[in-house]
Design a protein around this motif. Sequence first.
Motif, PDB file in Angstrom:
ATOM      1  N   HIS A   7       4.663   5.436  24.731  1.00  0.00           N
ATOM      2  CA  HIS A   7       4.512   5.866  23.336  1.00  0.00           C
ATOM      3  C   HIS A   7       4.083   4.736  22.396  1.00  0.00           C
ATOM      4  CE1 HIS A   7       8.628   4.346  23.629  1.00  0.00           C
ATOM      5  NE2 HIS A   7       8.608   4.171  22.326  1.00  0.00           N
ATOM      6  N   PHE A   8       4.134   3.503  22.869  1.00  0.00           N
ATOM      7  CA  PHE A   8       3.707   2.397  22.009  1.00  0.00           C
ATOM      8  C   PHE A   8       2.191   2.409  21.864  1.00  0.00           C
ATOM      9  CE2 PHE A   8       7.878   0.942  23.443  1.00  0.00           C
ATOM     10  CZ  PHE A   8       8.441   0.553  22.236  1.00  0.00           C
ATOM     11  N   LYS A   9       1.715   2.071  20.678  1.00  0.00           N
ATOM     12  CA  LYS A   9       0.287   2.169  20.381  1.00  0.00           C
ATOM     13  C   LYS A   9      -0.514   0.946  20.832  1.00  0.00           C
ATOM     14  CE  LYS A   9       1.002   5.170  16.350  1.00  0.00           C
ATOM     15  NZ  LYS A   9       0.888   5.262  14.869  1.00  0.00           N
ATOM     16  N   LYS A 108      -5.414   1.889  24.969  1.00  0.00           N
ATOM     17  CA  LYS A 108      -4.759   1.278  23.804  1.00  0.00           C
ATOM     18  C   LYS A 108      -5.141  -0.191  23.735  1.00  0.00           C
ATOM     19  CE  LYS A 108      -0.851   2.815  25.353  1.00  0.00           C
ATOM     20  NZ  LYS A 108       0.584   3.166  25.371  1.00  0.00           N
ATOM     21  N   VAL A 162      -2.576  -2.566  14.238  1.00  0.00           N
ATOM     22  CA  VAL A 162      -1.403  -1.754  14.571  1.00  0.00           C
ATOM     23  C   VAL A 162      -0.165  -2.341  13.887  1.00  0.00           C
ATOM     24  CG1 VAL A 162       0.049  -0.924  16.465  1.00  0.00           C
ATOM     25  CG2 VAL A 162      -2.416  -1.154  16.795  1.00  0.00           C
ATOM     26  N   LYS A 165       5.958  -2.400  14.472  1.00  0.00           N
ATOM     27  CA  LYS A 165       6.928  -1.483  15.103  1.00  0.00           C
ATOM     28  C   LYS A 165       6.287  -0.636  16.210  1.00  0.00           C
ATOM     29  CE  LYS A 165       6.337   2.097  11.533  1.00  0.00           C
ATOM     30  NZ  LYS A 165       5.572   3.019  12.365  1.00  0.00           N
ATOM     31  N   ASP A 166       4.975  -0.554  16.209  1.00  0.00           N
ATOM     32  CA  ASP A 166       4.270   0.237  17.225  1.00  0.00           C
ATOM     33  C   ASP A 166       3.779  -0.607  18.402  1.00  0.00           C
ATOM     34  OD1 ASP A 166       4.530   2.691  15.840  1.00  0.00           O
ATOM     35  OD2 ASP A 166       2.874   2.134  14.514  1.00  0.00           O
ATOM     36  N   CYS A 167       4.192  -1.882  18.431  1.00  0.00           N
ATOM     37  CA  CYS A 167       3.768  -2.788  19.503  1.00  0.00           C
ATOM     38  C   CYS A 167       4.899  -3.029  20.498  1.00  0.00           C
ATOM     39  CB  CYS A 167       3.360  -4.144  18.931  1.00  0.00           C
ATOM     40  SG  CYS A 167       1.916  -4.107  17.853  1.00  0.00           S
TER      41      CYS A 167
END
Length: 203
Positions: A7-9, A108, A162, A165-167
């Motif tokens: 789920h991480f971008k 990604k 990005v 928090k999305d890493c």
Amino acid sequence: MYEEYSHFKAIIFDMDGTLVDSGKLHENAWRQTLNHYGIPIDNALMRSLAGVPTKETVDILAKHFNVELSVSSDVVNDYKEAIVRETIHQFVKPTPLAEYAEQCKGLKPMAVGTGAYTTEAKMVLETCGLTHLIDHTVGADQVVNPKPAPDTFLRCAKLMGVEPKDCIVFEDAQAGIQAAKDAGMFVVDVHEKLNIVNDYFLE
């Protein structure tokens, strides 16, 4: 194994001891360098400084052992980097994490955030055949405060467009793990979770 991280971008890899098995490369270069400049070698101390850039490591060692260096940390760094360049093909290879990077290519963005300097990092990645997987390489020379400060990883996130928090960050060293946490990122200790061990100044 990696499904829980899907789920991480964006993905950020530390390089040495994480994406690349380079412990012996740097241990060999450090041993030659420290012997050349008369700085004692302490395995446990060197392991604790994994992830800290060369110049900062030299300053810490000189202070710790009360050694008066006749040259600057820049000169010591250049000496070590020359050994790294000469011996790189003998020692470096990708870790199993490279397979995960291959799976994520095109899905990604991926960056390397390292305590090494950018030129050396790119040389290591190229030698290991990993350059095509990495969108951005951020070395210690690109930030004011390298690891354990969060700046390296925050720059990676900015370059990838990005939010922190999305890493997800893959790391092996305490300096890097702290940097990732302070950057507000999710961090995976590759030694603990993936059994990737950096063969670097082992007792």
